[in-house]
Design a protein around this motif. Sequence first.
Motif, PDB file in Angstrom:
ATOM      1  N   ALA A  60      96.402 -15.836 -57.079  1.00 17.07           N
ATOM      2  CA  ALA A  60      97.205 -15.175 -56.046  1.00 17.07           C
ATOM      3  C   ALA A  60      96.325 -14.612 -54.943  1.00 17.07           C
ATOM      4  O   ALA A  60      96.631 -14.744 -53.740  1.00 17.07           O
ATOM      5  CB  ALA A  60      98.051 -14.071 -56.672  1.00 17.07           C
ATOM      6  N   ALA A  61      95.210 -13.993 -55.315  1.00 13.84           N
ATOM      7  CA  ALA A  61      94.311 -13.422 -54.317  1.00 13.84           C
ATOM      8  C   ALA A  61      93.716 -14.505 -53.433  1.00 13.84           C
ATOM      9  O   ALA A  61      93.599 -14.335 -52.206  1.00 13.84           O
ATOM     10  CB  ALA A  61      93.209 -12.630 -55.014  1.00 13.84           C
ATOM     11  N   ARG A  62      93.355 -15.628 -54.034  1.00 14.01           N
ATOM     12  CA  ARG A  62      92.777 -16.724 -53.252  1.00 14.01           C
ATOM     13  C   ARG A  62      93.790 -17.279 -52.253  1.00 14.01           C
ATOM     14  O   ARG A  62      93.459 -17.510 -51.083  1.00 14.01           O
ATOM     15  CB  ARG A  62      92.295 -17.837 -54.185  1.00 14.01           C
ATOM     16  N   VAL A  63      95.032 -17.486 -52.695  1.00  6.38           N
ATOM     17  CA  VAL A  63      96.051 -18.030 -51.799  1.00  6.38           C
ATOM     18  C   VAL A  63      96.334 -17.066 -50.650  1.00  6.38           C
ATOM     19  O   VAL A  63      96.406 -17.478 -49.476  1.00  6.38           O
ATOM     20  CB  VAL A  63      97.344 -18.337 -52.579  1.00  6.38           C
ATOM     21  N   ARG A  64      96.474 -15.775 -50.940  1.00  6.27           N
ATOM     22  CA  ARG A  64      96.732 -14.789 -49.879  1.00  6.27           C
ATOM     23  C   ARG A  64      95.562 -14.712 -48.905  1.00  6.27           C
ATOM     24  O   ARG A  64      95.760 -14.564 -47.692  1.00  6.27           O
ATOM     25  CB  ARG A  64      96.997 -13.418 -50.507  1.00  6.27           C
ATOM     26  N   ARG A  65      94.360 -14.820 -49.400  1.00 11.27           N
ATOM     27  CA  ARG A  65      93.186 -14.816 -48.522  1.00 11.27           C
ATOM     28  C   ARG A  65      93.197 -16.039 -47.609  1.00 11.27           C
ATOM     29  O   ARG A  65      92.913 -15.947 -46.406  1.00 11.27           O
ATOM     30  CB  ARG A  65      91.919 -14.791 -49.373  1.00 11.27           C
ATOM     31  N   ASN A  66      93.559 -17.191 -48.143  1.00  8.62           N
ATOM     32  CA  ASN A  66      93.644 -18.390 -47.316  1.00  8.62           C
ATOM     33  C   ASN A  66      94.695 -18.244 -46.222  1.00  8.62           C
ATOM     34  O   ASN A  66      94.481 -18.658 -45.077  1.00  8.62           O
ATOM     35  CB  ASN A  66      93.980 -19.596 -48.190  1.00  8.62           C
ATOM     36  N   VAL A  67      95.839 -17.671 -46.565  1.00 10.88           N
ATOM     37  CA  VAL A  67      96.898 -17.477 -45.563  1.00 10.88           C
ATOM     38  C   VAL A  67      96.415 -16.567 -44.446  1.00 10.88           C
ATOM     39  O   VAL A  67      96.631 -16.845 -43.257  1.00 10.88           O
ATOM     40  CB  VAL A  67      98.162 -16.913 -46.228  1.00 10.88           C
ATOM     41  N   ALA A  68      95.753 -15.478 -44.800  1.00  7.34           N
ATOM     42  CA  ALA A  68      95.238 -14.572 -43.775  1.00  7.34           C
ATOM     43  C   ALA A  68      94.248 -15.280 -42.868  1.00  7.34           C
ATOM     44  O   ALA A  68      94.250 -15.081 -41.636  1.00  7.34           O
ATOM     45  CB  ALA A  68      94.588 -13.357 -44.443  1.00  7.34           C
ATOM     46  N   ASN A  69      93.400 -16.118 -43.425  1.00  7.74           N
ATOM     47  CA  ASN A  69      92.443 -16.852 -42.613  1.00  7.74           C
ATOM     48  C   ASN A  69      93.133 -17.847 -41.679  1.00  7.74           C
ATOM     49  O   ASN A  69      92.758 -17.990 -40.513  1.00  7.74           O
ATOM     50  CB  ASN A  69      91.462 -17.590 -43.537  1.00  7.74           C
ATOM     51  N   ILE A  70      94.147 -18.543 -42.188  1.00  9.79           N
ATOM     52  CA  ILE A  70      94.879 -19.511 -41.366  1.00  9.79           C
ATOM     53  C   ILE A  70      95.549 -18.822 -40.191  1.00  9.79           C
ATOM     54  O   ILE A  70      95.526 -19.311 -39.056  1.00  9.79           O
ATOM     55  CB  ILE A  70      95.906 -20.263 -42.223  1.00  9.79           C
ATOM     56  N   GLU A  71      96.138 -17.659 -40.447  1.00  7.72           N
ATOM     57  CA  GLU A  71      96.943 -16.995 -39.422  1.00  7.72           C
ATOM     58  C   GLU A  71      96.137 -16.058 -38.526  1.00  7.72           C
ATOM     59  O   GLU A  71      96.681 -15.460 -37.600  1.00  7.72           O
ATOM     60  CB  GLU A  71      98.081 -16.225 -40.095  1.00  7.72           C
ATOM     61  N   ALA A  72      94.839 -15.947 -38.756  1.00  7.05           N
ATOM     62  CA  ALA A  72      94.020 -15.031 -37.961  1.00  7.05           C
ATOM     63  C   ALA A  72      93.961 -15.447 -36.500  1.00  7.05           C
ATOM     64  O   ALA A  72      93.935 -14.604 -35.595  1.00  7.05           O
ATOM     65  CB  ALA A  72      92.606 -14.945 -38.546  1.00  7.05           C
ATOM     66  N   GLU A  73      93.917 -16.739 -36.251  1.00 14.86           N
ATOM     67  CA  GLU A  73      93.913 -17.266 -34.876  1.00 14.86           C
ATOM     68  C   GLU A  73      94.627 -18.599 -34.889  1.00 14.86           C
ATOM     69  O   GLU A  73      94.185 -19.537 -35.548  1.00 14.86           O
ATOM     70  CB  GLU A  73      92.483 -17.431 -34.359  1.00 14.86           C
ATOM     71  N   GLU A  74      95.732 -18.686 -34.153  1.00 14.64           N
ATOM     72  CA  GLU A  74      96.584 -19.875 -34.204  1.00 14.64           C
ATOM     73  C   GLU A  74      96.754 -20.487 -32.822  1.00 14.64           C
ATOM     74  O   GLU A  74      96.642 -19.816 -31.795  1.00 14.64           O
ATOM     75  CB  GLU A  74      97.964 -19.520 -34.770  1.00 14.64           C
ATOM     76  N   VAL A  75      97.048 -21.799 -32.830  1.00 15.06           N
ATOM     77  CA  VAL A  75      97.411 -22.517 -31.612  1.00 15.06           C
ATOM     78  C   VAL A  75      98.677 -23.323 -31.902  1.00 15.06           C
ATOM     79  O   VAL A  75      98.985 -23.627 -33.056  1.00 15.06           O
ATOM     80  CB  VAL A  75      96.287 -23.473 -31.149  1.00 15.06           C
ATOM     81  N   GLU A  76      99.400 -23.653 -30.828  1.00 17.01           N
ATOM     82  CA  GLU A  76     100.568 -24.508 -30.991  1.00 17.01           C
ATOM     83  C   GLU A  76     100.121 -25.953 -31.161  1.00 17.01           C
ATOM     84  O   GLU A  76      99.205 -26.416 -30.475  1.00 17.01           O
ATOM     85  CB  GLU A  76     101.515 -24.394 -29.800  1.00 17.01           C
ATOM     86  N   ASP A  77     100.767 -26.654 -32.076  1.00 11.37           N
ATOM     87  CA  ASP A  77     100.448 -28.061 -32.329  1.00 11.37           C
ATOM     88  C   ASP A  77     101.750 -28.783 -32.636  1.00 11.37           C
ATOM     89  O   ASP A  77     102.369 -28.574 -33.676  1.00 11.37           O
ATOM     90  CB  ASP A  77      99.481 -28.181 -33.513  1.00 11.37           C
ATOM     91  N   ARG A  78     102.163 -29.659 -31.730  1.00 12.00           N
ATOM     92  CA  ARG A  78     103.426 -30.374 -31.857  1.00 12.00           C
ATOM     93  C   ARG A  78     103.211 -31.871 -32.057  1.00 12.00           C
ATOM     94  O   ARG A  78     104.085 -32.673 -31.761  1.00 12.00           O
ATOM     95  CB  ARG A  78     104.294 -30.119 -30.615  1.00 12.00           C
ATOM     96  N   CYS A  79     102.060 -32.261 -32.595  1.00  9.12           N
ATOM     97  CA  CYS A  79     101.757 -33.690 -32.652  1.00  9.12           C
ATOM     98  C   CYS A  79     102.745 -34.442 -33.549  1.00  9.12           C
ATOM     99  O   CYS A  79     103.077 -35.601 -33.268  1.00  9.12           O
ATOM    100  CB  CYS A  79     100.324 -33.936 -33.083  1.00  9.12           C
ATOM    101  N   ALA A  80     103.233 -33.834 -34.629  1.00  9.66           N
ATOM    102  CA  ALA A  80     104.201 -34.514 -35.491  1.00  9.66           C
ATOM    103  C   ALA A  80     105.513 -34.738 -34.752  1.00  9.66           C
ATOM    104  O   ALA A  80     106.128 -35.816 -34.846  1.00  9.66           O
ATOM    105  CB  ALA A  80     104.435 -33.711 -36.765  1.00  9.66           C
TER     106      ALA A  80
END
Length: 304
Positions: free
Chosen positions: A269-289
Motif C-alpha cells: 500500500a505504501a509503495r502504491v501511494r508513493r507512486n501515485v504521489a510521484n505521478i501527480e507531482a507534475e502533470e501535462v495534458e496528453d490526448r494521444c489516445a
Amino acid sequence: MFRGLLSRKPVTKLALTPPDPQPGRAGIALVLIVRNEARHIGEWAAFHLQAGVAHVVVYDNGCTDGTIGVLRDVLGDRLTVMPWNQKLRDAVTGRELHNQVLAYAHAIRNFGGRFRWMACIDADEFLVPKQAADLPAALVPLEGCASISLPWHNFGRNGHVAPPDGGVLRNYTRRAADPMSGARGVTNFKVIVDPAHVTAVKVHSYEVDGRAVTWNDRGARFALKDRAGRAFYSADHIQLNHYYTRSEQELAAKIARGSNQSVEAARHAARVRRNVANIEAEEVEDRCALDFLARAGAETGGHR
C-alpha cells in the motif's frame, strides 16, 4: 542462512527456447493476465481491435465478475482464454514463481510462432499508434528490431473520486510530465517483441537471441541496462499509456487486492501511494489516445 534468504526471493525470470516461426506468420498479438477487470476491459479490447491487433491471449487469474464474457463479446474469434488461477513455488527452495512471468513465457512459446509481433501488457495499459493508421503500420519502420521497449506514460487520478461515466480514455488525459524522471515518473517499460527471437522473459524486459539488448521506437539499439537513461526515450511511433490509478475508489480497490506477488500488505500500500504521489507531482495534458481514435473515426466512450 543463504538458502533461507534465497527462498524469500521470487523467481521473476524464465529462460525458454523460442518458438519456430510458422509459415505466413503475421500481425500483432497481445497477451493479458486478468482478474476482475469487467468495468474497463471492453474499452481496452475495443481500442486494441481498432488499433489493428490480430489476436488476444488472455490468462484468467480467477475472474468472477464477467470479465471473460465481455472480452468474448468484443473480440469474438480473436480471443483465446487460458485458465491461470495459481500460486506456484519451487519445491526445493520455496521460491515463488511469478505467475505473470509464467503466463508470458507460456504465451510466447505456445502461441508466438503464429505472429510477427507479440506484446504482453496489462488491462490498464494501451498501445497507442502516434502517427500511423494502426499498430502494424507503426511497426513497419521497426522490422529489424527484435525487442522494442516502450516507456510507461503514467496517468493518475485526474481529480476523480468515483469512476466517471464515459470510459478511461476520455476522462484521464493528464499524465506525469516526464516519463523518464526516475521515481517521479515511476519509470518502467513494456515490450513488443518478435517471439521467434525471445530467449528469456521477465515482466518488463526480455532477452533476444541470448542477448540483453533492446531497441527504442526510433530503431536505436541499447543494452537493457541503459534503457532507463534519457537517451533511450522515444514515443515517435507507439506510445504506451499506463492508467496507473484511475479514480480514488479504484485506487483503493487496487491496493486492497494486494500485489501479484506475496508482498506484505502495508508495504504494498505504501509503495502504491508513493507512486501515485510521484505521478501527480507534475502533470501535462496528453490526448494521444483520443487523437488516434479521432483519426480512426472511432467512438471515444467506454464500452459497457
